[in-house]
Write an enzyme that holds these catalytic residues in place. Structure first.
Site, short mmCIF file in Angstrom:
data_model
loop_
_atom_site.label_atom_id
_atom_site.label_comp_id
_atom_site.label_asym_id
_atom_site.label_seq_id
_atom_site.Cartn_x
_atom_site.Cartn_y
_atom_site.Cartn_z
N ASP A 216 30.18 -13.17 35.87
CA ASP A 216 31.16 -13.52 36.91
C ASP A 216 30.89 -14.93 37.47
OD1 ASP A 216 33.34 -12.42 38.78
OD2 ASP A 216 31.83 -13.17 40.17
N LYS A 220 33.16 -18.46 37.17
CA LYS A 220 33.55 -19.31 38.29
C LYS A 220 33.15 -20.77 38.03
CE LYS A 220 33.36 -15.54 41.60
NZ LYS A 220 32.48 -14.72 42.44
#
Ligand SMILES: NC(=O)C1=CN([C@@H]2O[C@H](COP(=O)(O)OP(=O)(O)OC[C@H]3O[C@@H](n4cnc5c(N)ncnc54)[C@H](O)[C@@H]3O)[C@@H](O)[C@H]2O)C=CC1
Ligand SMILES: N[C@@H](CC=O)C(=O)O
Length: 357
Positions: A216, A220
């Site tokens: 994750d 980003k």
């Protein structure tokens, strides 16, 4: 008065909170912004509910009246209604769903997404999506992809578009891992219990391994890197995963949940052996060297990173203007309320733009 139709995919933590916020604000928006916001369709992974006017009891209505669907049913619905302005909201974490973006755009939808997948598939997909949006004159906003409701994507875009040379972005990019390491550093509770709390609070991804493995955060970093024109892929991010390989890969999510306490002892040892005060999971993007890395570091409690609370994120942006002292954005980096509010903000940005076009 312009009518804006929202079709919402994903009615879990974020999607359902977005519906609540929209219903609460609907009258104000009608009065103050002259926008008539409607939600004629909501869907989860298996069922869709078509509605003339969604009300506060929408979840009961969904249980009772929703029906199984194929994606073509959605396209047929859009074509038969011929709405003037439609925004499709992606509040899923689905890879399959983003493959439908092209059809939604062709059917006239703008897109607002909390789902990071469309921006982190291979660079060819990324470029094709932007080409499709341009051809159909549609907008795509995804502020919540990084930092939940914090305006980091727009800040980076604005600096970059205005010619400011961004050199480095560093910080804590994960709300769930921020929460987990904050709690873990200050309590005696086992690591697995704290991961469970982060999931209960809605901070983790549907599969918490996406957070713990660093995927994750890697996503980003990649999203910001691509905003700066770097044509990199997810494999280019150097990631220190917190999930041992025997619990990743072929292990099912249920097996992982059943065995998560295997992480307790290694993390207890990590905590005991750290040289500084607190553990932080840090992401760094070096624009010049095109290096993106994600790692667990031990840092002083007095440092800006060490002082983070709750599920906060911090982003330090170093550029030609912000050289010695970076531009800093800090605040809640996960949570259904802040993320839904971020989606709502994107929806209103598009609505205003199309209403005044
Ligand atoms: N929870 C948070 O703090 C934040 C979440 N996000 C993103 O928001 C998205 C949603 O997160 P949550 O609401 O926490 O997840 P969730 O697991 O609570 O809800 C996901 C929803 O998506 C639906 N769904 C799955 N596949 C679908 C498909 N193919 N078509 C239609 N619906 C589908 C599920 O049925 C469920 O209703 C994720 O992409 C996450 O990364 C972004 C920023 C912060
Ligand atoms: N799981 C994510 C939610 C927001 O993107 C995180 O922990 O930051």
């Amino acid at each position: 008065m312009k009518q804006i139709n929202l079709i919402i995919f994903g009615i879990g933590n974020v999607g359902s909170t977005l519906i609540k916020q929209i219903l609460e604000q609907k009258d104000n928006i009608t009065d103050l912004q002259k926008l008539d916001i409607r939600i004629p369709l909501i869907a989860n992974s298996t069922h869709v509910f078509f509605s003339d006017a969604l009300t506060g009891s929408w979840s009961l209505d969904f249980e009772k009246f929703s029906e199984p669907y194929k994606f073509q049913d959605i396209i047929d619905f859009l074509q038969s209604n011929d709405f003037q302005h439609t925004i499709a909201i992606d509040a899923t974490a689905s890879t399959n769903f983003v493959k439908h973006y092209a059809q939604l755009i062709e059917a006239g939808c703008h897109i607002v997404s909390a789902n990071k997948v469309a921006n982190t598939l291979d660079i060819e997909f990324y470029k094709k999506l932007r080409k499709k949006l341009k051809e159909h004159n549609r907008l795509f906003l995804y502020e919540t992809n990084v930092g939940a409701g914090l305006p980091i994507v727009e800040t980076v875009q604005n600096l970059h578009r205005s010619g400011e040379k961004i050199k480095k972005i560093r910080g804590v990019f994960s709300g769930s891992l921020s929460y987990i390491f904050n709690k873990f550093s200050e309590s005696e509770a086992p690591f697995s219990d704290i991961v469970g709390q982060a999931t209960e609070k809605g901070y983790t991804e549907p599969d918490a391994r996406d957070d713990l493995s660093g995927k994750d955060v890697a996503r980003k970093l990649l999203i910001l890197a691509r905003e700066l024109g770097l044509t990199l892929n997810l494999q280019d991010v150097d990631v220190e995963s917190l999930v041992p390989s025997n619990l990743n890969g072929k292990t099912t999510l249920n097996e992982f949940k059943a065995r998560i306490s295997e992480l307790d002892e290694p993390f207890k040892q990590k905590k005991q052996s750290q040289t500084n005060d607190v553990l932080r999971y840090v992401g760094e993007l070096d624009v010049k060297t095109k290096q993106l890395k994600v790692e667990l570091v031990s840092t002083s409690k007095a440092s800006p990173l060490g002082q983070l609370q709750g599920a906060d994120n911090i982003f330090e942006v170093y550029s030609e203007t912000y050289t010695e002292r970076p531009l800093i954005l800090q605040g809640a980096g996960a949570g259904k309320e802040t993320t839904a509010r971020g989606l709502f903000t994107d929806i209103l940005k598009i609505s205003k733009q199309i209403a005044h076009a």
